[in-house]
Design a protein around this motif. Structure first.
Motif, PDB file in Angstrom:
ATOM      1  N   GLY A  66      38.805 -49.504 -11.083  1.00 21.40           N
ATOM      2  CA  GLY A  66      37.355 -49.647 -11.074  1.00 21.40           C
ATOM      3  C   GLY A  66      36.894 -51.005 -10.596  1.00 21.40           C
ATOM      4  N   THR A  67      37.814 -51.983 -10.573  1.00 25.64           N
ATOM      5  CA  THR A  67      37.473 -53.347 -10.163  1.00 25.64           C
ATOM      6  C   THR A  67      38.571 -53.892  -9.278  1.00 25.64           C
ATOM      7  OG1 THR A  67      36.302 -53.705 -12.248  1.00 25.64           O
ATOM      8  CG2 THR A  67      36.879 -55.664 -10.985  1.00 25.64           C
ATOM      9  N   PHE A  68      38.155 -54.508  -8.170  1.00 24.66           N
ATOM     10  CA  PHE A  68      39.077 -55.126  -7.228  1.00 24.66           C
ATOM     11  C   PHE A  68      38.902 -56.644  -7.297  1.00 24.66           C
ATOM     12  CE2 PHE A  68      37.939 -50.958  -5.590  1.00 24.66           C
ATOM     13  CZ  PHE A  68      39.171 -50.402  -5.315  1.00 24.66           C
ATOM     14  N   LEU A  69      39.960 -57.363  -7.641  1.00 23.42           N
ATOM     15  CA  LEU A  69      39.957 -58.825  -7.643  1.00 23.42           C
ATOM     16  C   LEU A  69      40.568 -59.267  -6.317  1.00 23.42           C
ATOM     17  CD1 LEU A  69      41.391 -59.478 -11.233  1.00 23.42           C
ATOM     18  CD2 LEU A  69      39.028 -58.989 -10.554  1.00 23.42           C
ATOM     19  N   ASP A 114      37.823 -41.246   2.564  1.00 26.08           N
ATOM     20  CA  ASP A 114      38.182 -41.205   1.146  1.00 26.08           C
ATOM     21  C   ASP A 114      38.411 -42.615   0.615  1.00 26.08           C
ATOM     22  OD1 ASP A 114      38.947 -40.124  -1.383  1.00 26.08           O
ATOM     23  OD2 ASP A 114      41.050 -40.116  -0.774  1.00 26.08           O
ATOM     24  N   TYR A 115      39.190 -43.422   1.354  1.00 27.79           N
ATOM     25  CA  TYR A 115      39.419 -44.794   0.890  1.00 27.79           C
ATOM     26  C   TYR A 115      38.124 -45.592   0.882  1.00 27.79           C
ATOM     27  CZ  TYR A 115      41.230 -49.298  -0.181  1.00 27.79           C
ATOM     28  OH  TYR A 115      41.431 -50.487  -0.820  1.00 27.79           O
ATOM     29  N   ALA A 116      37.281 -45.397   1.881  1.00 29.23           N
ATOM     30  CA  ALA A 116      36.001 -46.105   1.934  1.00 29.23           C
ATOM     31  C   ALA A 116      35.153 -45.784   0.701  1.00 29.23           C
ATOM     32  CB  ALA A 116      35.252 -45.763   3.222  1.00 29.23           C
ATOM     33  N   ALA A 117      35.187 -44.531   0.250  1.00 30.00           N
ATOM     34  CA  ALA A 117      34.442 -44.154  -0.954  1.00 30.00           C
ATOM     35  C   ALA A 117      35.023 -44.831  -2.193  1.00 30.00           C
ATOM     36  CB  ALA A 117      34.447 -42.634  -1.120  1.00 30.00           C
ATOM     37  N   GLY A 144      33.907 -49.161  -6.260  1.00 29.71           N
ATOM     38  CA  GLY A 144      34.464 -50.133  -7.195  1.00 29.71           C
ATOM     39  C   GLY A 144      33.701 -51.437  -7.198  1.00 29.71           C
ATOM     40  N   ASP A 145      33.808 -52.134  -8.303  1.00 31.56           N
ATOM     41  CA  ASP A 145      33.268 -53.494  -8.384  1.00 31.56           C
ATOM     42  C   ASP A 145      34.257 -54.431  -7.702  1.00 31.56           C
ATOM     43  OD1 ASP A 145      31.009 -52.747  -9.902  1.00 31.56           O
ATOM     44  OD2 ASP A 145      32.198 -52.796 -11.740  1.00 31.56           O
ATOM     45  N   LYS A 146      33.724 -55.451  -7.044  1.00 26.93           N
ATOM     46  CA  LYS A 146      34.561 -56.432  -6.376  1.00 26.93           C
ATOM     47  C   LYS A 146      34.255 -57.814  -6.943  1.00 26.93           C
ATOM     48  CE  LYS A 146      33.187 -53.807  -3.327  1.00 26.93           C
ATOM     49  NZ  LYS A 146      32.719 -52.405  -3.510  1.00 26.93           N
ATOM     50  N   VAL A 147      35.313 -58.549  -7.295  1.00 29.71           N
ATOM     51  CA  VAL A 147      35.187 -59.935  -7.725  1.00 29.71           C
ATOM     52  C   VAL A 147      35.977 -60.758  -6.704  1.00 29.71           C
ATOM     53  CG1 VAL A 147      35.576 -61.628  -9.547  1.00 29.71           C
ATOM     54  CG2 VAL A 147      35.074 -59.236 -10.151  1.00 29.71           C
ATOM     55  N   VAL A 148      35.277 -61.635  -6.005  1.00 32.17           N
ATOM     56  CA  VAL A 148      35.888 -62.430  -4.944  1.00 32.17           C
ATOM     57  C   VAL A 148      36.006 -63.871  -5.427  1.00 32.17           C
ATOM     58  CG1 VAL A 148      35.718 -63.182  -2.552  1.00 32.17           C
ATOM     59  CG2 VAL A 148      34.837 -60.930  -3.217  1.00 32.17           C
ATOM     60  N   THR A 201      29.091 -57.126   0.754  1.00 31.40           N
ATOM     61  CA  THR A 201      29.279 -55.763   0.274  1.00 31.40           C
ATOM     62  C   THR A 201      28.561 -55.581  -1.054  1.00 31.40           C
ATOM     63  OG1 THR A 201      31.338 -56.392  -0.846  1.00 31.40           O
ATOM     64  CG2 THR A 201      31.533 -55.535   1.397  1.00 31.40           C
ATOM     65  N   GLU A 202      28.252 -54.314  -1.346  1.00 29.65           N
ATOM     66  CA  GLU A 202      27.606 -53.993  -2.615  1.00 29.65           C
ATOM     67  C   GLU A 202      28.600 -54.146  -3.764  1.00 29.65           C
ATOM     68  OE1 GLU A 202      25.528 -50.246  -2.571  1.00 29.65           O
ATOM     69  OE2 GLU A 202      24.855 -50.564  -0.514  1.00 29.65           O
ATOM     70  N   ARG A 203      28.051 -54.256  -4.961  1.00 30.42           N
ATOM     71  CA  ARG A 203      28.850 -54.314  -6.188  1.00 30.42           C
ATOM     72  C   ARG A 203      29.869 -55.452  -6.147  1.00 30.42           C
ATOM     73  NH1 ARG A 203      30.194 -48.333  -8.310  1.00 30.42           N
ATOM     74  NH2 ARG A 203      30.986 -49.666  -9.959  1.00 30.42           N
ATOM     75  N   THR A 204      29.457 -56.587  -5.589  1.00 32.93           N
ATOM     76  CA  THR A 204      30.368 -57.716  -5.390  1.00 32.93           C
ATOM     77  C   THR A 204      29.774 -58.979  -5.981  1.00 32.93           C
ATOM     78  OG1 THR A 204      31.119 -56.717  -3.322  1.00 32.93           O
ATOM     79  CG2 THR A 204      31.615 -59.049  -3.646  1.00 32.93           C
ATOM     80  N   ARG A 205      30.617 -59.714  -6.694  1.00 26.72           N
ATOM     81  CA  ARG A 205      30.197 -61.039  -7.163  1.00 26.72           C
ATOM     82  C   ARG A 205      31.253 -62.054  -6.756  1.00 26.72           C
ATOM     83  NH1 ARG A 205      32.269 -59.364 -12.437  1.00 26.72           N
ATOM     84  NH2 ARG A 205      33.589 -61.011 -13.255  1.00 26.72           N
ATOM     85  N   ILE A 206      30.806 -63.273  -6.560  1.00 25.52           N
ATOM     86  CA  ILE A 206      31.702 -64.359  -6.156  1.00 25.52           C
ATOM     87  C   ILE A 206      31.931 -65.266  -7.349  1.00 25.52           C
ATOM     88  CG2 ILE A 206      31.973 -66.351  -4.635  1.00 25.52           C
ATOM     89  CD1 ILE A 206      30.191 -64.817  -2.617  1.00 25.52           C
ATOM     90  N   GLU A 207      33.190 -65.566  -7.607  1.00 25.53           N
ATOM     91  CA  GLU A 207      33.586 -66.522  -8.639  1.00 25.53           C
ATOM     92  C   GLU A 207      34.236 -67.696  -7.910  1.00 25.53           C
ATOM     93  OE1 GLU A 207      33.271 -66.355 -12.010  1.00 25.53           O
ATOM     94  OE2 GLU A 207      32.309 -64.378 -12.004  1.00 25.53           O
ATOM     95  N   ARG A 208      33.901 -68.888  -8.303  1.00 22.83           N
ATOM     96  CA  ARG A 208      34.447 -70.069  -7.626  1.00 22.83           C
ATOM     97  C   ARG A 208      35.889 -70.355  -8.021  1.00 22.83           C
ATOM     98  NH1 ARG A 208      31.744 -69.909  -3.397  1.00 22.83           N
ATOM     99  NH2 ARG A 208      29.534 -70.116  -3.658  1.00 22.83           N
TER     100      ARG A 208
END
Length: 187
Positions: free
Chosen positions: A44-47, A74-77, A82-86, A96-103
């Motif tokens: 559900g979340t990609f780091l 399918d992979y694009a969906a 998923g949530d993304k933490v960069v 991208t949507e559902r994305t937050r940046i962490e320093r």
């Protein structure tokens, strides 16, 4: 508690990129791509580190485009859902949507994310995965080993202290790729 999972497509000699930064030799065929989709479906979340995020952001575009093979849609969906933490000290904004940046990658924050999540988390990019492995955060590793020797480049696995792994599964594919699935046995 959710698991943190590292998945990488690697050469037989252990690299995710060759000396020139290329990874075209690692492009999965439809069978392998579908298998990877199923591996990633439960996350559900990609780091991600900055470079991996910028490489993967194309999936946001594919999500809204037609004309791509079903396995790619399918992979694009999966990516889009998923949530993304960069983790980046230089990236100003997410594309991208559902994305937050962490320093800064904070192991305690990731432990909390694992404890609070109803779905597994994925760590993408060898460098970030190395940080997570050294912090004792990675629970499972999926390696998809391509039948190619590239002779050097960016290693799929970092230099870390000795770490015990338990083989959970293995599978071969028609194109010569082999999948190895390990549990990380942290002491």
């Amino acid at each position: 508690m959710a698991k943190l999972i590292y998945t990488a497509i690697t050469s037989l000699d252990g690299y995710i990129e060759d000396r020139n930064g290329n990874f075209d030799w690692a492009m999965p065929d439809e069978e392998v791509h579908g298998y990877v989709n199923n591996l990633e479906r439960g996350n559900g979340t990609f780091l991600l580190g900055r470079r991996m995020y910028q490489t993967m952001a194309v999936w946001e575009e594919i999500h809204v485009q037609s004309g791509h093979p079903e396995v790619m849609r399918d992979y694009a969906a999966i990516w889009h859902g998923g949530d993304k933490v960069v983790y980046s000290g230089t990236l100003d904004h997410a594309t991208t949507e559902r994305t937050r940046i962490e320093r800064v990658f904070d192991p305690e924050n990731v432990r909390r994310m694992k404890a609070d999540s109803a779905t597994d988390l994925s760590v993408g990019g060898a460098q970030l995965a190395g940080v997570a492995l050294r912090a004792g955060l990675v629970d499972e590793i999926h390696l998809l080993i391509s039948p190619v020797l590239v002779g050097g480049g960016k290693p799929a696995l970092p230099e870390i202290d000795a770490t015990r792994l338990e083989l959970l599964g293995q599978r071969g594919f028609g194109n010569g790729v082999v999948h190895l699935h390990y549990a990380v046995r942290n002491s």
